[in-house]
Design a protein around this motif. Structure first.
Motif, PDB file in Angstrom:
ATOM      1  N   VAL A 132      36.336  56.487   7.227  1.00  0.00           N
ATOM      2  CA  VAL A 132      34.994  55.983   6.919  1.00  0.00           C
ATOM      3  C   VAL A 132      34.983  54.461   7.004  1.00  0.00           C
ATOM      4  O   VAL A 132      34.024  53.864   7.485  1.00  0.00           O
ATOM      5  CB  VAL A 132      34.552  56.459   5.514  1.00  0.00           C
ATOM      6  N   PHE A 133      36.047  53.823   6.543  1.00  0.00           N
ATOM      7  CA  PHE A 133      36.089  52.367   6.524  1.00  0.00           C
ATOM      8  C   PHE A 133      36.344  51.762   7.905  1.00  0.00           C
ATOM      9  O   PHE A 133      35.913  50.638   8.175  1.00  0.00           O
ATOM     10  CB  PHE A 133      37.157  51.879   5.530  1.00  0.00           C
ATOM     11  N   GLN A 134      37.020  52.469   8.770  1.00  0.00           N
ATOM     12  CA  GLN A 134      37.328  51.909  10.086  1.00  0.00           C
ATOM     13  C   GLN A 134      36.076  51.672  10.941  1.00  0.00           C
ATOM     14  O   GLN A 134      35.916  50.582  11.490  1.00  0.00           O
ATOM     15  CB  GLN A 134      38.344  52.790  10.809  1.00  0.00           C
ATOM     16  N   GLN A 145      31.084  45.577  11.357  1.00  0.00           N
ATOM     17  CA  GLN A 145      31.130  44.181  10.910  1.00  0.00           C
ATOM     18  C   GLN A 145      31.668  43.281  12.020  1.00  0.00           C
ATOM     19  O   GLN A 145      31.166  42.179  12.231  1.00  0.00           O
ATOM     20  CB  GLN A 145      32.009  44.039   9.674  1.00  0.00           C
ATOM     21  N   ARG A 146      32.662  43.739  12.730  1.00  0.00           N
ATOM     22  CA  ARG A 146      33.236  42.958  13.830  1.00  0.00           C
ATOM     23  C   ARG A 146      32.216  42.746  14.933  1.00  0.00           C
ATOM     24  O   ARG A 146      32.069  41.649  15.471  1.00  0.00           O
ATOM     25  CB  ARG A 146      34.476  43.686  14.370  1.00  0.00           C
ATOM     26  N   LYS A 147      31.452  43.794  15.242  1.00  0.00           N
ATOM     27  CA  LYS A 147      30.429  43.691  16.285  1.00  0.00           C
ATOM     28  C   LYS A 147      29.329  42.721  15.870  1.00  0.00           C
ATOM     29  O   LYS A 147      28.886  41.884  16.661  1.00  0.00           O
ATOM     30  CB  LYS A 147      29.847  45.078  16.586  1.00  0.00           C
ATOM     31  N   GLU A 150      40.497  48.420  15.336  1.00  0.00           N
ATOM     32  CA  GLU A 150      40.530  49.549  14.393  1.00  0.00           C
ATOM     33  C   GLU A 150      41.399  50.708  14.868  1.00  0.00           C
ATOM     34  O   GLU A 150      42.027  51.377  14.074  1.00  0.00           O
ATOM     35  CB  GLU A 150      39.105  50.084  14.132  1.00  0.00           C
ATOM     36  N   ALA A 151      41.398  50.951  16.146  1.00  0.00           N
ATOM     37  CA  ALA A 151      42.210  52.027  16.738  1.00  0.00           C
ATOM     38  C   ALA A 151      42.001  53.354  16.018  1.00  0.00           C
ATOM     39  O   ALA A 151      42.953  54.004  15.591  1.00  0.00           O
ATOM     40  CB  ALA A 151      43.686  51.641  16.748  1.00  0.00           C
ATOM     41  N   ILE A 152      40.730  53.779  15.897  1.00  0.00           N
ATOM     42  CA  ILE A 152      40.470  55.017  15.156  1.00  0.00           C
ATOM     43  C   ILE A 152      41.034  56.244  15.860  1.00  0.00           C
ATOM     44  O   ILE A 152      41.200  57.289  15.242  1.00  0.00           O
ATOM     45  CB  ILE A 152      38.964  55.218  14.870  1.00  0.00           C
TER      46      ILE A 152
END
Length: 162
Positions: free
Chosen positions: A111-113, A119-121, A90-92
């Motif tokens: 918000v989506f990142q 979800q990835r976790k 994501e590299a937020i």
């Protein structure tokens, strides 16, 4: 028309000619108290139990149990922040990767990142479970061994004494 030939409201009477008039001069009964207020003179206050209940804490602040709970939670939050900032996902932290301009667009994308990081976790965790009698699709994360929690203090691990 006001003074100096311009239109608009008159300046506030307290600000005429750059000088302030004393506040009590135009407000009857607004004289300051003679001495400090009671709240400034007293050293303690008493609250009814119902008034202080919203500030109650189960653990004493900075006590031994508080440190154990607080730092474990704090470490999990910081660990997740590092997970979401991963430059491979994501590299937020890297705003340059978001090709949007404007605070509203940045906020919506931001918000989506973290939602994607969640979800990835979860997906990675599900992949380590053996479902329907099958082998897990991936192995669990075997990180480095850590020192026991009892050996840690807020200033770090104490040096071993020999």
């Amino acid at each position: 028309m006001s003074r100096r030939g311009r239109q608009g409201p008159e300046p506030h009477p307290e600000l005429l000619h750059g000088q302030r008039r004393p506040a009590a001069a135009h407000r009857p009964g607004a004289e300051p108290p003679a001495g400090p207020l009671k709240v400034c003179r007293q050293r303690t206050i008493t609250l009814a139990p119902a008034e202080g209940s919203k500030h109650w804490q189960a653990l004493d602040y900075e006590g031994e149990q508080w440190q154990r709970v607080y730092f474990r939670l704090r470490n999990s939050v910081e660990g997740y922040n590092g997970y979401a900032k991963s430059p491979l996902a994501e590299a937020i932290e890297a705003a340059g990767g978001r090709r949007l301009r404007g605070i509203a667009a940045e906020t919506v994308l931001l918000v989506f990142q973290p939602a994607h990081a969640n979800q990835r976790k979860i997906k990675n965790w599900l992949d380590t479970l053996a479902l329907s009698g099958q082998r897990p699709r991936r192995r669990t994360h075997h990180g480095r061994t850590t020192k026991p929690l009892g050996a840690w203090t807020p200033t770090g691990h104490p040096s071993p004494t020999t």
